[in-house]
Design an enzyme around this catalytic site. Structure first.
Site, mmCIF file in Angstrom:
data_model
loop_
_atom_site.group_PDB
_atom_site.id
_atom_site.type_symbol
_atom_site.label_atom_id
_atom_site.label_comp_id
_atom_site.label_asym_id
_atom_site.label_seq_id
_atom_site.Cartn_x
_atom_site.Cartn_y
_atom_site.Cartn_z
ATOM 1 N N ASN A 207 1.505 7.621 -8.465
ATOM 2 C CA ASN A 207 2.590 8.003 -7.169
ATOM 3 C C ASN A 207 3.983 7.952 -7.483
ATOM 4 O O ASN A 207 4.483 8.659 -7.403
ATOM 5 C CB ASN A 207 2.351 7.523 -5.471
ATOM 6 C CG ASN A 207 1.015 7.656 -5.782
ATOM 7 O OD1 ASN A 207 0.357 9.327 -6.179
ATOM 8 N ND2 ASN A 207 0.595 7.480 -4.213
ATOM 9 N N ALA B 101 0.830 -1.130 0.004
ATOM 10 C CA ALA B 101 0.422 0.494 0.047
ATOM 11 C C ALA B 101 0.212 1.088 0.353
ATOM 12 O O ALA B 101 1.976 1.061 0.468
ATOM 13 C CB ALA B 101 -0.905 0.048 0.952
ATOM 14 N N CYS B 102 -0.312 2.716 -0.322
ATOM 15 C CA CYS B 102 0.943 3.835 -0.392
ATOM 16 C C CYS B 102 1.179 4.291 0.962
ATOM 17 O O CYS B 102 0.079 4.044 1.487
ATOM 18 C CB CYS B 102 0.617 4.761 -1.434
ATOM 19 S SG CYS B 102 0.972 3.880 -3.194
ATOM 20 N N PRO B 103 2.022 4.341 0.978
ATOM 21 C CA PRO B 103 3.569 5.031 0.170
ATOM 22 C C PRO B 103 4.604 4.409 0.271
ATOM 23 O O PRO B 103 5.589 4.653 -0.205
ATOM 24 C CB PRO B 103 3.563 6.661 1.311
ATOM 25 C CG PRO B 103 3.404 6.487 3.212
ATOM 26 C CD PRO B 103 2.020 5.433 2.339
ATOM 27 N N GLU B 104 4.022 3.165 0.365
ATOM 28 C CA GLU B 104 5.309 2.430 0.984
ATOM 29 C C GLU B 104 6.254 2.216 -0.512
ATOM 30 O O GLU B 104 7.328 1.614 -0.946
ATOM 31 C CB GLU B 104 4.882 0.766 0.897
ATOM 32 C CG GLU B 104 6.726 -0.196 1.691
ATOM 33 C CD GLU B 104 5.979 -1.411 2.547
ATOM 34 O OE1 GLU B 104 6.536 -1.599 2.703
ATOM 35 O OE2 GLU B 104 4.650 -1.824 2.109
#
Length: 69
Positions: free
Chosen positions: A42, A12-15
Site C-alpha cells: 500500500n 493496521a492499514c490504512p494507518e
C-alpha cells in the site's frame, strides 16, 4: 535533504499510509518501517503514485521502505 523515520510496525492499514502521507508533506525523504506485506504494498503504491522513488530492505527488524523524490 531532510528525512524522517516512521515506525508503523504493528499498525493496521490504512494507518501506515496515512502516517506516510503526513510525513511526505514535510520531508523530501521518508523512511517507513512496517511489519507486513499489505502495508508494504500500500505504501509502495501510494509513493509511486506521488512521484517518489522507492527502495525496500527486508530484514529481521521488518520491512524498511525509503521513499525519496
Amino acid at each position: 535533504m531532510k528525512d524522517n523515520i516512521i515506525d508503523a510496525r504493528g499498525r493496521a492499514c490504512p494507518e501506515p499510509v496515512l502516517m506516510t502521507k503526513k510525513a511526505m508533506e514535510s520531508y523530501s525523504c521518508v523512511k517507513v518501517l512496517v511489519d507486513n506485506v499489505t502495508a508494504r504494498e500500500n505504501i509502495k503504491r501510494f509513493a509511486k503514485n506521488n512521484g517518489y522513488k522507492i527502495d525496500i530492505l527486508e530484514n529481521d527488524e521488518g520491512i524498511l521502505l525509503t521513499l525519496s523524490r
